[in-house]
Design an enzyme around this catalytic site. Structure first.
Site, short mmCIF file in Angstrom:
data_model
loop_
_atom_site.label_atom_id
_atom_site.label_comp_id
_atom_site.label_asym_id
_atom_site.label_seq_id
_atom_site.Cartn_x
_atom_site.Cartn_y
_atom_site.Cartn_z
CB SER A 50 -0.92 0.01 1.22
OG SER A 50 -0.21 -0.22 2.41
CD GLU A 120 -2.35 -8.58 -2.71
OE1 GLU A 120 -2.96 -8.74 -3.81
OE2 GLU A 120 -2.13 -7.47 -2.22
CD GLU A 187 -7.48 -5.35 1.54
OE1 GLU A 187 -6.37 -5.91 1.50
OE2 GLU A 187 -7.66 -4.19 1.12
O1 KIV Z 1 -0.46 -3.38 1.68
C1 KIV Z 1 -1.18 -3.32 2.69
O2 KIV Z 1 -1.23 -2.31 3.41
C2 KIV Z 1 -1.99 -4.49 3.00
C3 KIV Z 1 -3.03 -4.33 4.06
C4 KIV Z 1 -4.18 -3.60 3.51
C5 KIV Z 1 -3.40 -5.63 4.65
O3 KIV Z 1 -1.80 -5.50 2.43
#
Ligand code: KIV
Length: 311
Positions: A50, A120, A187
Site C-alpha cells: 500500500s 496475496e 480483506e
Molecule cells: O499493503 C497493505 O497495506 C496491506 C493491508 C491492507 C493488509 O496488504
C-alpha cells in the site's frame, strides 16, 4: 502481549491466537513511524505494498518493486526493536515461478532483516507459500480483496458476498493454512464470513474491513491517522485528524517566517562579543573576487580559528 524486550516471533502470535488475545497490526513505511508503532506496543508492523498508493502516490499497488519494499522495509526494521515486521512481496515478485518467489523472498529477508513476508492469493498461491515455508521463510497469506488483482476483480469490491463466493474465500484461507502460512489477512469480506473462516482456521486471521470477529485487525497507518483527509475507507476509523493538525502547524510555520517571529533569539546561535567583532569584520572586508582567488588561503585562516562549536 506487552513487557517483553525481545522481538515478537510467529510463535508468540500463534500463542495469542490460542489464548484468543486480539492481535493488532498496522502498516509503517519509514523509521520514525516504526519507532512510534513500537513505542505504542503494537506487536506486528506490516510494510505493505500500500506504500505505492499512500507514500509514493501511485493509483494502485502494481508499480511497487522489490527494491521499493526493501528500501522501506529496512528503514522500518531499523525503527522497530520489538514488533514483528512483515514485508509485502510486491506484484510480479512471486507470481512467475516458485524459484523467482524464493529468490525475491530471500532478498527481502536478507536486505531488510524482517521476520516474515506476506503475499496475496489463496489456492493459486498455496504451492508458492509451501515452497517458501519449506525453505524456512515464514509467510503470512492474504485473501478476500487482494489489491494486486484489482484489474481482475474489476475494482476494490467486497469479496464473499454469495454462498459460493464465501466458500471460495474460505477455501483460499484453508489452502494457505495447509501450505504452512502462519497467519492470513482477510480483506473486505462480510463480518459473518470472516467469523466463520476464523473459527475454521487454527492460525490467526487478521482482518481489514472484515468485522470484529477475526483474531486481529490491521489498518493502514495513513487511514487511521487521517494523513490524507480527502479519503477514508469505510473500514477505517480516524483515531487522529492528522492532515488537519499537520496543515495547521505548517500554516503557523509559514506565518511565523513571514511575520519574522521565527526564529527567535532562543532558536539562534550567537558568538561572544570578541569573536563576533572579528568574524563580522572579516565578512565585511571580504569580496566575491577574493573568494575566487584565495579559497585555499581562506580555508587556512578559518581552520586556524579552531573547531566550530557543535550544536
Ligand atoms: O499493503 C497493505 O497495506 C496491506 C493491508 C491492507 C493488509 O496488504
Amino acid at each position: 502481549m506487552t513487557g517483553a524486550a525481545r522481538r515478537i516471533t510467529i510463535a508468540d502470535l500463534q500463542r495469542m491466537r490460542t489464548r484468543r488475545e486480539p492481535i493488532t497490526m498496522i502498516t509503517a513505511y519509514d523509521y520514525p513511524t516504526a519507532r512510534l508503532v513500537d513505542q505504542a506496543g503494537i506487536p506486528i508492523i506490516l510494510v505493505g505494498d500500500s506504500l505505492g498508493m499512500v507514500v509514493l502516490g501511485y493509483e494502485s499497488t502494481l508499480p511497487v518493486t522489490v527494491d521499493d519494499m526493501i528500501h522501506h522495509g529496512a528503514a522500518v526494521v531499523r525503527g522497530a526493536k520489538r514488533a514483528h515486521v512483515v514485508v509485502d512481496m510486491p506484484f510480479g515478485s512471486y507470481q512467475t515461478t516458485k524459484e523467482d518467489a524464493l529468490r525475491n523472498a530471500v532478498r527481502i529477508m536478507q536486505e531488510t532483516g524482517c521476520g516474515s513476508v506476506k503475499l496475496e492469493g489463496g489456492m493459486r498461491s498455496a504451492a508458492t507459500v509451501e515452497y517458501l515455508v519449506n525453505a524456512g521463510i515464514p509467510v503470512m497469506g492474504h485473501v478476500g480483496l487482494t489489491p494486486q488483482s484489482v484489474n481482475q476483480l474489476g475494482g476494490y469490491k467486497i469479496q464473499g458476498r454469495t454462498p459460493r463466493d464465501a466458500v471460495r474465500v474460505l477455501n483460499d484461507a484453508l489452502a494457505l493454512e495447509r501450505a504452512g502460512a502462519y497467519a492470513v489477512v482477510l480483506e473486505v469480506v462480510p463480518a459473518g464470513v470472516a467469523a466463520g473462516i476464523t473459527e475454521k482456521l487454527t492460525v490467526p486471521t487478521i482482518g481489514i474491513g472484515a468485522g470484529p470477529f477475526c483474531s486481529g485487525q490491521v489498518q493502514v497507518v495513513h487511514d487511521m491517522l487521517a494523513l490524507d483527509d480527502d479519503f477514508t475507507p469505510k473500514h477505517a476509523r480516524r483515531f487522529l485528524e492528522g492532515a488537519s493538525l499537520i496543515r495547521e502547524a505548517l500554516v503557523e510555520y509559514r506565518e511565523a517566517v513571514e511575520a519574522r517571529t521565527f526564529p527567535t533569539e532562543d532558536e539562534s546561535f550567537f558568538l561572544d562579543a570578541a569573536r563576533r567583532a572579528r568574524v563580522e569584520a572579516r565578512i565585511a572586508q571580504h569580496t566575491v573576487d577574493a573568494a575566487h582567488e584565495g579559497v585555499d588561503a581562506e580555508v587556512a585562516i578559518l581552520s586556524a580559528e579552531g573547531e566550530p562549536e557543535t550544536l
